[in-house]
Design an enzyme around this catalytic site. Structure first.
Site, short mmCIF file in Angstrom:
data_model
loop_
_atom_site.label_atom_id
_atom_site.label_comp_id
_atom_site.label_asym_id
_atom_site.label_seq_id
_atom_site.Cartn_x
_atom_site.Cartn_y
_atom_site.Cartn_z
N CYS A 156 1.61 2.98 -8.03
CA CYS A 156 0.07 3.31 -8.44
C CYS A 156 -0.35 2.67 -9.45
CB CYS A 156 -0.24 4.74 -8.71
SG CYS A 156 -1.67 5.62 -8.74
N ASP A 213 -4.28 6.44 2.64
CA ASP A 213 -4.64 6.48 1.07
C ASP A 213 -5.94 6.41 0.83
OD1 ASP A 213 -4.75 6.00 -1.70
OD2 ASP A 213 -3.07 4.72 -1.76
N HIS A 245 -1.28 8.31 -0.22
CA HIS A 245 -1.08 7.61 -1.57
C HIS A 245 0.19 8.12 -2.00
CE1 HIS A 245 -1.91 5.44 -5.25
NE2 HIS A 245 -1.63 6.53 -5.95
#
Length: 277
Positions: A156, A213, A245
């Site tokens: 991330c 995502d 995600h």
């Protein structure tokens, strides 16, 4: 061993022992890697303005270990990131996750995602690059790391940093970026994003992204892929069509075992292929 002063105790125990409060409750699928055959725990990394905490894991025996920098999500160097380091140590790596938000605040104790993002938004890319340079230097001088076998992986927020640090430090042999943001507004603290450095990138990066995502639009992934096609770094991007995600984050509902395991295997193959072994 002599008794620690209160100040020293706070310094050496500054990383959270568990998961960030904001990600409770923890999924039943969480992976826990033991310490058998490895040395793992917190260390202090000397940086320009003092020290920052980091989690380090490496095999108990050996020397000249290949080094992997492990870059955190927005939740800090909590139990999940620490476990990733232990998983890499079991594979023979010296894995180090420095706390990148240390000066700005302890996000592991915050419950509100908005408050966490406020802290993270204050972290300058220049500070991150400098701290990672210092971490590489520490790995070489103090932890039996081999600077000629340097890799990086991040998740991330850390996925974005993986791209940027690989452009910053030509010593990096290879990187694996897990669903890192690729485009964004240029600011004083974040002047460039992965899309901006793609054409000149010389380090081979494997990008692992989710087709579902909602935070990283697929068109930006395709833009990055197109930019990379024009460089000589032999980078590659894999998109898992049904993955959201944070599909590698086994402690969260977003975890997708099949995609996570495939990505982990690809990470190992990528590092081996590019001399980080």
């Amino acid at each position: 061993m002599s008794k620690l002063t209160r100040r020293e105790f706070i310094t050496v125990t500054s990383l959270t022992a568990g998961f960030a409060i904001a990600v409770q409750p923890i999924s039943a699928k969480v992976i826990t890697t033991d310490n058998k055959g490895i040395i793992a725990g917190e260390v202090k990394i000397p940086v320009k303005d003092g020290t920052i905490p980091a989690y380090r894991a490496r095999p108990t025996l050996g020397k000249d270990f290949p080094v992997i920098l492990v870059i955190q999500e927005i939740f800090g160097v909590h139990a999940y990131i620490q476990d990733v380091c232990r998983r890499l140590a079991k594979l023979g790596y010296l894995a180090i996750a420095p706390e990148m938000f240390y000066r700005q605040g302890d996000v592991s104790k915050l419950t509100d995602i908005a408050e966490i993002r406020k802290v993270v938004s204050q972290v300058p890319d220049a500070q991150v690059m400098s701290d990672l340079d210092a971490t590489v230097a520490w790995a070489t001088k103090s932890a039996n790391g081999d600077p000629q076998k340097l890799g990086i992986t991040g998740f991330c927020w850390g996925g974005r940093i993986t791209w940027l640090y690989s452009a910053h430090n030509p010593q990096v042999k290879a990187g694996v970026a897990w669903y890192g943001r690729l485009v964004g507004e240029s600011t004083t603290l974040t002047p460039k994003h992965p899309i901006d450095i793609a054409m000149n990138l010389q380090v081979p990066i494997l990008g692992l992204y989710g087709g579902k995502d909602t935070g990283i639009p697929l068109d930006t992934v395709e833009q990055m892929r197109e930019k990379l096609n024009g460089c000589s770094a032999n980078s590659n991007i894999i998109v898992y069509p049904d993955a959201p995600h944070a599909f590698h984050a086994d402690y969260r509902p977003s975890y997708r075992q099949t995609e996570a395991e495939d990505g982990w295997k690809r990470l190992q193959d990528w590092f081996k292929k590019n001399g980080v072994v």
